[in-house]
Scaffold this active site. Sequence first.
Site, PDB file in Angstrom:
ATOM      1  N   GLY A  12       2.302   3.822  15.645  1.00 32.15           N
ATOM      2  CA  GLY A  12       0.986   3.189  15.741  1.00 32.15           C
ATOM      3  C   GLY A  12      -0.157   4.113  16.132  1.00 32.15           C
ATOM      4  N   MET A  89       6.213   1.134   6.459  1.00 31.31           N
ATOM      5  CA  MET A  89       7.173   1.834   5.623  1.00 31.31           C
ATOM      6  C   MET A  89       7.931   0.896   4.682  1.00 31.31           C
ATOM      7  SD  MET A  89       6.181   4.659   6.571  1.00 31.31           S
ATOM      8  CE  MET A  89       7.175   6.084   6.196  1.00 31.31           C
ATOM      9  N   ARG A  90       7.218  -0.097   4.151  1.00 34.68           N
ATOM     10  CA  ARG A  90       7.823  -0.999   3.156  1.00 34.68           C
ATOM     11  C   ARG A  90       6.908  -1.084   1.950  1.00 34.68           C
ATOM     12  NH1 ARG A  90      12.226  -3.938   3.453  1.00 34.68           N
ATOM     13  NH2 ARG A  90      11.256  -5.750   2.536  1.00 34.68           N
ATOM     14  N   HIS A 113      -1.642   8.211   3.450  1.00 31.61           N
ATOM     15  CA  HIS A 113      -0.395   8.913   3.122  1.00 31.61           C
ATOM     16  C   HIS A 113      -0.499  10.364   3.588  1.00 31.61           C
ATOM     17  CE1 HIS A 113       3.374   9.634   1.104  1.00 31.61           C
ATOM     18  NE2 HIS A 113       2.863  10.796   0.749  1.00 31.61           N
TER      19      HIS A 113
HETATM   20  C1  GAR Z   1       1.577   8.577   9.418  1.00 30.58           C
HETATM   21  O1  GAR Z   1       1.753   9.971   9.275  1.00 30.58           O
HETATM   22  C2  GAR Z   1       1.271   7.940   8.076  1.00 30.58           C
HETATM   23  O2  GAR Z   1       0.444   8.721   7.259  1.00 30.58           O
HETATM   24  C3  GAR Z   1       2.659   7.834   7.486  1.00 30.58           C
HETATM   25  O3  GAR Z   1       3.463   7.405   8.555  1.00 30.58           O
HETATM   26  C4  GAR Z   1       2.914   7.907   9.783  1.00 30.58           C
HETATM   27  C5  GAR Z   1       2.715   6.737  10.707  1.00 30.58           C
HETATM   28  O4  GAR Z   1       2.294   7.174  11.971  1.00 30.58           O
HETATM   29  N1  GAR Z   1       2.702   6.927   6.371  1.00 30.58           N
HETATM   30  C6  GAR Z   1       3.525   7.086   5.331  1.00 30.58           C
HETATM   31  O5  GAR Z   1       4.323   8.000   5.232  1.00 30.58           O
HETATM   32  C7  GAR Z   1       3.365   6.038   4.258  1.00 30.58           C
HETATM   33  N2  GAR Z   1       4.160   6.364   3.115  1.00 30.58           N
HETATM   34  P1  GAR Z   1       1.646   6.192  13.028  1.00 30.58           P
HETATM   35  O6  GAR Z   1       2.581   4.973  13.146  1.00 30.58           O
HETATM   36  O7  GAR Z   1       1.606   6.977  14.293  1.00 30.58           O
HETATM   37  O8  GAR Z   1       0.295   5.788  12.525  1.00 30.58           O
END
Ligand code: GAR
Length: 197
Positions: A12, A89-90, A113
Amino acid sequence: MIKIAVFISGRGSNLNAIIQAIADKRLSAKIETVISNDKDATGLIIAEQHGLNTFAISQKGMTRAQHEEKILEHLSKFKLDYIVLAGYMRILSPDFLKHFKSEQGYYKVINIHPSLLPAFPGIDSYKQAFDYGVKVAGVTVHLIDENMDRGKILAQEPFPRFGDDTLETFTQRGLSVEHSLYPAVLQQIAKHGIEKK
Ligand code: GAR
């Protein structure tokens, strides 16, 4: 002011960056609800600390359609302008997306992303880029469409990989870029909507 639902699956930190940007008046938005597919997501604690409405529902033991139906049922309580994916992540199905179709034909679902798309789609993109040996990495904010990590690009910001980087220092640099880029792009959308081109 845009009314948003933020979808998370874990830490988050992007949710936190959005909350801070709203508090600092850098972002004219209201988070109506925070959705998580993991009830133990740290991001839910951040949301609750800020008094935000939360809804956690695991997909375990459910079809994708059943899981999305429960989320839609919850979202129907709010009048939302955009869905903001922040480490969710879905994959969202076309049936889900059609509930958020704009008059212009795009879906009002935004994602961040951790790569310069179309490079390194999918999961663990910082690790993918780091292991590949890129000298320049980056972050993409894009619209969601029916194809994973393929929707219209709204903004991209590069960052360097330094010779002495570890995956941790490299990832941390990327996350700092995310935390400034995402609220800034959302603010552009709050002010001007989504550009047609
Ligand atoms: C972030 O790096 C976001 O860009 C990535 O997951 C992480 C979540 O971090 N998203 C993806 O890979 C989407 N395919 P957070 O929960 O600390 O925001």
